[in-house]
Scaffold this active site. Structure first.
Site, PDB file in Angstrom:
ATOM      1  N   ASN A 178       0.868  -1.181   0.000  1.00 49.47           N
ATOM      2  CA  ASN A 178       0.000   0.000   0.000  1.00 49.47           C
ATOM      3  C   ASN A 178       0.905   1.232   0.000  1.00 49.47           C
ATOM      4  OD1 ASN A 178      -1.787   2.065   0.529  1.00 49.47           O
ATOM      5  ND2 ASN A 178      -2.315   1.379   2.598  1.00 49.47           N
ATOM      6  N   LYS A 181       0.083   4.291  -0.306  1.00 52.98           N
ATOM      7  CA  LYS A 181      -0.547   5.484   0.282  1.00 52.98           C
ATOM      8  C   LYS A 181      -0.333   6.705  -0.632  1.00 52.98           C
ATOM      9  CE  LYS A 181      -0.160   3.319   4.748  1.00 52.98           C
ATOM     10  NZ  LYS A 181      -0.115   3.420   6.200  1.00 52.98           N
ATOM     11  N   HIS A 226      -9.598   1.324   4.699  1.00 52.03           N
ATOM     12  CA  HIS A 226      -8.333   1.475   5.433  1.00 52.03           C
ATOM     13  C   HIS A 226      -8.574   2.405   6.627  1.00 52.03           C
ATOM     14  CE1 HIS A 226      -4.262   2.623   6.458  1.00 52.03           C
ATOM     15  NE2 HIS A 226      -3.866   1.536   5.828  1.00 52.03           N
ATOM     16  N   GLU A 258      -6.948   4.768   7.798  1.00 43.65           N
ATOM     17  CA  GLU A 258      -6.707   6.189   7.515  1.00 43.65           C
ATOM     18  C   GLU A 258      -7.945   6.809   6.864  1.00 43.65           C
ATOM     19  OE1 GLU A 258      -2.987   5.615   5.452  1.00 43.65           O
ATOM     20  OE2 GLU A 258      -2.076   5.030   7.359  1.00 43.65           O
ATOM     21  N   GLU A 264      -5.755  -4.956  10.459  1.00 46.55           N
ATOM     22  CA  GLU A 264      -4.702  -3.963  10.702  1.00 46.55           C
ATOM     23  C   GLU A 264      -4.994  -3.222  12.008  1.00 46.55           C
ATOM     24  OE1 GLU A 264      -2.656  -2.769   6.748  1.00 46.55           O
ATOM     25  OE2 GLU A 264      -4.367  -1.448   7.066  1.00 46.55           O
ATOM     26  N   GLY A 316       2.267   2.155  10.817  1.00 45.69           N
ATOM     27  CA  GLY A 316       3.233   3.248  10.687  1.00 45.69           C
ATOM     28  C   GLY A 316       3.942   3.594  11.976  1.00 45.69           C
ATOM     29  N   SER A 319       3.102  -2.277  10.397  1.00 43.11           N
ATOM     30  CA  SER A 319       4.551  -2.387  10.632  1.00 43.11           C
ATOM     31  C   SER A 319       5.136  -3.745  10.243  1.00 43.11           C
ATOM     32  CB  SER A 319       4.885  -2.035  12.086  1.00 43.11           C
ATOM     33  OG  SER A 319       4.536  -0.682  12.349  1.00 43.11           O
TER      34      SER A 319
HETATM   35  P1  PGA Z   1       2.675   0.193   7.697  1.00 37.98           P
HETATM   36  O1  PGA Z   1       1.230   0.433   7.015  1.00 37.98           O
HETATM   37  O2  PGA Z   1       3.192  -1.107   7.133  1.00 37.98           O
HETATM   38  O3  PGA Z   1       3.506   1.384   7.294  1.00 37.98           O
HETATM   39  O4  PGA Z   1       2.447   0.094   9.172  1.00 37.98           O
HETATM   40  C1  PGA Z   1       0.330  -0.615   6.816  1.00 37.98           C
HETATM   41  C2  PGA Z   1      -0.949  -0.097   6.201  1.00 37.98           C
HETATM   42  O5  PGA Z   1      -1.367   1.016   6.541  1.00 37.98           O
HETATM   43  O6  PGA Z   1      -1.578  -0.781   5.372  1.00 37.98           O
END
Ligand code: PGA
Length: 256
Positions: A12, A14, A99, A101, A171, A177, A217
């Site tokens: 992803n 982003k 997601h 976010e 997630e 992140g 992560s």
């Molecule tokens: P990350 O993000 O691996 O940077 O923690 C995962 C995601 O948001 O899908």
């Protein structure tokens, strides 16, 4: 081991990468894959503006392409939105939905995610539906309640076959992140719980066939332990998917 389910590793990206950067990263991933695709599915999710560049870079390779969101209608006066037909037209095979976010910053609701999942399936896109609890929810022992609500509402209108054609991504928001990965045991507990929910709602075959990814992560040094869990079928990778080297190490995690 992941049993009968084919592992899926998705990147992803982003809101990162210009078209030139995205094309380069996709070409590097393609070049580094070797025979990984013999046993695994790999999907890249660049920003909308880079879909065509990445589609071009991965054409004929078997690498999947995903949008990071979609509107449920085919077309219309929806300024700023992109439809399932448009994603297909741009070469997408998958689309990430719900997601955290988008849920936290852009008002995405369980109902909206459910509508988008149905629309995606109707136009031949595989939805990757994200669920997961916040830190506050985990600390107040509400993880299972939150994951149950999000999963149940996203899948409610889907047939058993449509559930098998869908991918879920667990997630935990506190792990995204932050560098704070869930332990394999913490992740497995929730994945197994989701599979039991699907068994109850859509039957045993759907529960057995549904792929559930872990996200939050994921890095080259923790993917192996995560993938060794019975109900973890792959990963949705953010930060570590932005460099070919780390994403390829994740895709090539040692077979358990
Ligand atoms: P990350 O993000 O691996 O940077 O923690 C995962 C995601 O948001 O899908």
């Amino acid at each position: 081991m992941s049993g009968p389910r084919r592992p899926l590793l998705a990147g992803n990206w982003k809101m990162y990468k210009t078209t030139a950067e995205a094309g380069r990263l996709a070409r590097d991933v393609r070049a580094g894959l070797g025979d990984a695709l013999a046993g695994r599915d790999v999907v890249l999710a660049p920003p909308f503006t880079s879909l065509l560049a990445v589609a071009e870079a991965v054409r004929g390779s078997g690498i999947g392409l995903a949008g990071q969101n979609v509107h449920p209608e085919v077309e219309g006066a929806f300024t700023g939105e992109v439809s399932p037909v448009m994603l297909k037209d741009a070469g997408c095979s998958h689309v990430i939905l719900g997601h955290s976010e988008r849920r936290q910053m852009f008002g995405e609701t369980d109902e909206g995610v459910a509508k988008k999942a149905l629309a995606a399936l109707a136009y031949g896109l595989t939805p990757i539906v994200c669920v997961g609890e916040t830190l506050t929810e985990r600390e107040s022992s509400r993880t299972m309640e939150v994951v149950e609500r999000q999963t149940e509402r996203a899948l409610r209108a889907l047939s058993a076959d449509q559930v098998v054609a869908t991918v879920l991504a667990y997630e935990p928001v506190w792990a995204i992140g932050t560098g704070k990965v869930a332990t394999p045991a913490q992740a497995e507990e929730v994945h197994a719980f989701i599979r039991r929910l699907v068994d109850r709602s859509h039957g045993e075959a759907a529960a057995r066939g549904l792929r559930i990814l872990y996200g939050g992560s994921v890095k080259p040094d923790n993917i192996g332990a995560l993938m060794a869990q019975a109900d973890i079928d792959g990963a949705l990778v953010g930060g570590a998917s932005l460099k070919a080297d780390s994403f390829l190490q994740i895709v090539h995690y040692p077979k358990a």
